[in-house]
Motif scaffolding. Structure first.
Motif, PDB file in Angstrom:
ATOM      1  N   ARG A  32     -60.613   4.242  15.374  1.00  0.00           N
ATOM      2  CA  ARG A  32     -61.335   3.741  15.854  1.00  0.00           C
ATOM      3  C   ARG A  32     -61.380   2.819  17.455  1.00  0.00           C
ATOM      4  NH1 ARG A  32     -63.946   0.184  11.982  1.00  0.00           N
ATOM      5  NH2 ARG A  32     -62.499   0.887  10.304  1.00  0.00           N
ATOM      6  N   LYS A  33     -62.701   2.912  17.315  1.00  0.00           N
ATOM      7  CA  LYS A  33     -63.261   2.926  19.033  1.00  0.00           C
ATOM      8  C   LYS A  33     -63.568   1.479  19.428  1.00  0.00           C
ATOM      9  CE  LYS A  33     -62.982   7.730  19.295  1.00  0.00           C
ATOM     10  NZ  LYS A  33     -63.586   9.142  19.831  1.00  0.00           N
ATOM     11  N   MET A  34     -64.059   0.768  18.633  1.00  0.00           N
ATOM     12  CA  MET A  34     -63.932  -0.190  18.385  1.00  0.00           C
ATOM     13  C   MET A  34     -63.067  -1.654  18.266  1.00  0.00           C
ATOM     14  SD  MET A  34     -67.524  -2.553  15.655  1.00  0.00           S
ATOM     15  CE  MET A  34     -68.511  -0.744  16.926  1.00  0.00           C
ATOM     16  N   SER A  35     -63.044  -2.109  19.556  1.00  0.00           N
ATOM     17  CA  SER A  35     -61.975  -3.520  19.156  1.00  0.00           C
ATOM     18  C   SER A  35     -63.013  -4.916  19.274  1.00  0.00           C
ATOM     19  CB  SER A  35     -61.820  -3.445  20.637  1.00  0.00           C
ATOM     20  OG  SER A  35     -61.018  -2.045  20.414  1.00  0.00           O
ATOM     21  N   ILE A  36     -62.351  -5.626  18.327  1.00  0.00           N
ATOM     22  CA  ILE A  36     -63.683  -7.679  18.124  1.00  0.00           C
ATOM     23  C   ILE A  36     -62.529  -8.746  19.062  1.00  0.00           C
ATOM     24  CG2 ILE A  36     -64.590  -8.568  16.980  1.00  0.00           C
ATOM     25  CD1 ILE A  36     -65.455  -5.748  15.355  1.00  0.00           C
ATOM     26  N   PHE A  37     -63.063  -8.794  19.745  1.00  0.00           N
ATOM     27  CA  PHE A  37     -62.498 -10.099  19.910  1.00  0.00           C
ATOM     28  C   PHE A  37     -63.398 -11.533  19.295  1.00  0.00           C
ATOM     29  CE2 PHE A  37     -60.720  -7.125  22.293  1.00  0.00           C
ATOM     30  CZ  PHE A  37     -59.610  -7.184  22.442  1.00  0.00           C
ATOM     31  N   THR A  55     -54.412   5.324  27.674  1.00  0.00           N
ATOM     32  CA  THR A  55     -54.754   3.615  28.332  1.00  0.00           C
ATOM     33  C   THR A  55     -56.152   3.586  27.872  1.00  0.00           C
ATOM     34  OG1 THR A  55     -55.334   6.117  30.394  1.00  0.00           O
ATOM     35  CG2 THR A  55     -56.559   3.754  30.329  1.00  0.00           C
ATOM     36  N   THR A  56     -56.737   3.619  26.741  1.00  0.00           N
ATOM     37  CA  THR A  56     -58.084   2.688  26.206  1.00  0.00           C
ATOM     38  C   THR A  56     -56.987   1.639  25.344  1.00  0.00           C
ATOM     39  OG1 THR A  56     -58.552   4.042  24.554  1.00  0.00           O
ATOM     40  CG2 THR A  56     -59.396   4.396  26.771  1.00  0.00           C
ATOM     41  N   SER A  61     -54.028  -3.622  23.505  1.00  0.00           N
ATOM     42  CA  SER A  61     -53.762  -4.005  23.410  1.00  0.00           C
ATOM     43  C   SER A  61     -53.099  -4.944  24.619  1.00  0.00           C
ATOM     44  CB  SER A  61     -51.885  -2.877  22.889  1.00  0.00           C
ATOM     45  OG  SER A  61     -52.944  -2.090  21.505  1.00  0.00           O
ATOM     46  N   LEU A  62     -52.968  -5.373  25.372  1.00  0.00           N
ATOM     47  CA  LEU A  62     -52.560  -5.817  26.640  1.00  0.00           C
ATOM     48  C   LEU A  62     -53.361  -6.827  26.314  1.00  0.00           C
ATOM     49  CD1 LEU A  62     -50.467  -6.087  28.489  1.00  0.00           C
ATOM     50  CD2 LEU A  62     -52.120  -5.393  30.127  1.00  0.00           C
ATOM     51  N   LEU A  63     -54.696  -7.377  26.419  1.00  0.00           N
ATOM     52  CA  LEU A  63     -55.920  -8.154  26.334  1.00  0.00           C
ATOM     53  C   LEU A  63     -55.469  -8.154  24.936  1.00  0.00           C
ATOM     54  CD1 LEU A  63     -58.633  -5.794  26.950  1.00  0.00           C
ATOM     55  CD2 LEU A  63     -58.146  -7.445  28.483  1.00  0.00           C
ATOM     56  N   ARG A  64     -54.924  -7.962  24.025  1.00  0.00           N
ATOM     57  CA  ARG A  64     -54.839  -8.692  22.568  1.00  0.00           C
ATOM     58  C   ARG A  64     -53.517  -9.393  23.086  1.00  0.00           C
ATOM     59  NH1 ARG A  64     -58.124  -7.982  18.837  1.00  0.00           N
ATOM     60  NH2 ARG A  64     -59.660  -6.409  18.181  1.00  0.00           N
ATOM     61  N   GLN A  65     -52.595  -9.311  23.561  1.00  0.00           N
ATOM     62  CA  GLN A  65     -51.383  -9.541  24.010  1.00  0.00           C
ATOM     63  C   GLN A  65     -51.450 -10.644  24.406  1.00  0.00           C
ATOM     64  OE1 GLN A  65     -48.231  -7.345  24.755  1.00  0.00           O
ATOM     65  NE2 GLN A  65     -47.316  -8.538  26.066  1.00  0.00           N
ATOM     66  N   THR A  90     -57.625  -4.413  33.910  1.00  0.00           N
ATOM     67  CA  THR A  90     -56.735  -4.565  33.531  1.00  0.00           C
ATOM     68  C   THR A  90     -56.990  -2.876  32.617  1.00  0.00           C
ATOM     69  OG1 THR A  90     -56.732  -6.225  32.059  1.00  0.00           O
ATOM     70  CG2 THR A  90     -55.533  -4.880  31.096  1.00  0.00           C
ATOM     71  N   VAL A  91     -57.769  -2.309  32.898  1.00  0.00           N
ATOM     72  CA  VAL A  91     -57.887  -0.530  33.105  1.00  0.00           C
ATOM     73  C   VAL A  91     -57.743  -0.525  34.683  1.00  0.00           C
ATOM     74  CG1 VAL A  91     -59.992   1.192  33.050  1.00  0.00           C
ATOM     75  CG2 VAL A  91     -60.169  -0.869  32.037  1.00  0.00           C
ATOM     76  N   LYS A  92     -57.277  -1.554  35.692  1.00  0.00           N
ATOM     77  CA  LYS A  92     -57.004  -0.519  36.329  1.00  0.00           C
ATOM     78  C   LYS A  92     -55.545  -0.828  36.534  1.00  0.00           C
ATOM     79  CE  LYS A  92     -58.282  -1.728  40.778  1.00  0.00           C
ATOM     80  NZ  LYS A  92     -58.804  -2.670  42.194  1.00  0.00           N
ATOM     81  N   GLU A  93     -55.030  -2.262  36.058  1.00  0.00           N
ATOM     82  CA  GLU A  93     -52.949  -2.027  36.118  1.00  0.00           C
ATOM     83  C   GLU A  93     -52.820  -1.037  35.110  1.00  0.00           C
ATOM     84  OE1 GLU A  93     -50.443  -5.334  34.059  1.00  0.00           O
ATOM     85  OE2 GLU A  93     -52.200  -5.904  34.313  1.00  0.00           O
ATOM     86  N   ILE A  94     -53.522  -0.380  34.082  1.00  0.00           N
ATOM     87  CA  ILE A  94     -52.897   0.037  33.349  1.00  0.00           C
ATOM     88  C   ILE A  94     -52.756   1.680  33.599  1.00  0.00           C
ATOM     89  CG2 ILE A  94     -53.224   1.364  30.897  1.00  0.00           C
ATOM     90  CD1 ILE A  94     -51.554  -1.177  30.548  1.00  0.00           C
ATOM     91  N   VAL A  95     -54.152   2.006  34.433  1.00  0.00           N
ATOM     92  CA  VAL A  95     -53.850   3.416  35.028  1.00  0.00           C
ATOM     93  C   VAL A  95     -52.698   3.801  36.151  1.00  0.00           C
ATOM     94  CG1 VAL A  95     -55.706   4.917  36.097  1.00  0.00           C
ATOM     95  CG2 VAL A  95     -56.431   4.273  34.638  1.00  0.00           C
ATOM     96  N   ALA A  96     -52.467   2.637  36.987  1.00  0.00           N
ATOM     97  CA  ALA A  96     -51.660   2.470  38.176  1.00  0.00           C
ATOM     98  C   ALA A  96     -50.863   2.609  37.316  1.00  0.00           C
ATOM     99  CB  ALA A  96     -52.085   1.212  39.059  1.00  0.00           C
TER     100      ALA A  96
END
Length: 243
Positions: A32-37, A55-56, A61-65, A90-96
């Protein structure tokens, strides 16, 4: 590869994503590629993801945590612009992190793209495309929809039909035709499709719908679209110089 599309219309927001991921013809899986907050009555935030699956998934997961443990998180950002900025960081953090840790990962693309949309009480619905580099653009009146992944096959029908005044029902129908065109032309995009319709200012609980291979409406729609195209093509006039 994947295909995701989101629309910001006068009536509200539409989100749709396929669920196929592959690393070769013999490594196909469904995710599943849809995440809901959501906070009932206050905000709805939807993320659609494409790109490196590790990465995605790590970003989501980090945004939820961090919802309970960080000073800045998705539930306390004052605007959707700030939400998009947080997702970008957050994307930049994970990619790096992953790119630096993978000493044997030369040539691996760790990038991930997100469509980030929703509504926070006090402002209208908004929609953003967040790139792997962390920067982002926003959907506008001139361009009320955004796509990520394998977008080229499904783009023509959306370009011809979608405008800000399009209803959510018509947008949903157009989106499914767009997915049918993409699935027919690219094996890396496939069912099921997850779709969420949100009416502006409703703050209703998110209720995504999953469209599977045996969905009667989707199958009727794709048959009708294919037959309609053939009839229209057959009715087009010939030019004399064709002979």
């Amino acid at each position: 590869m994947t295909y995701c599309v989101a629309m910001r219309l006068d009536a509200g927001l539409l989100f749709a994503s396929d669920s196929r991921t592959n690393a070769g013809v013999d490594q196909i899986a469904t995710f599943r590629k849809m995440s809901i907050f959501e906070q009932p009555g206050e905000r709805l935030i939807v993320l659609l993801s494409a790109g490196n699956l590790a990465t995605t998934q790590s970003v989501v997961s980090l945004l939820r945590q961090r919802l309970e443990h960080e000073r800045e998180h998705l539930f306390n950002r004052p605007t959707m612009y700030d939400v998009a900025e947080l997702v970008g960081r957050t994307v930049k953090e994970i990619v790096a992190r992953d790119a630096n840790a993978q000493t044997l990962g030369q040539g691996v693309d760790f990038g991930g793209n997100f469509l980030v949309g929703g509504q926070i009480r006090g402002e209208p619905p908004r929609l953003f495309h967040v790139y792997a580099q962390g920067n982002f653009i926003e959907a506008t009146e001139d361009t009320p929809y955004l796509q990520i992944g394998e977008s080229k096959y499904g783009k023509p029908i959306i370009d011809r039909v979608i405008k800000p005044s399009t209803t959510l029902k018509e947008a949903a129908k157009c989106t499914l035709v767009s997915f049918d065109s993409t699935i027919r032309s690219n094996l890396s995009v496939g069912l099921p499709i997850d779709m969420l319709l949100y009416r502006a200012n409703s703050f209703a609980p998110a209720d995504p719908h999953r469209i599977t291979a045996d969905d009667p409406y989707f199958n009727s729609l794709r048959r009708g679209w294919g037959e309609g195209l053939r009839k229209t093509f057959e009715g087009l006039p010939d030019e004399d110089w064709f002979a």
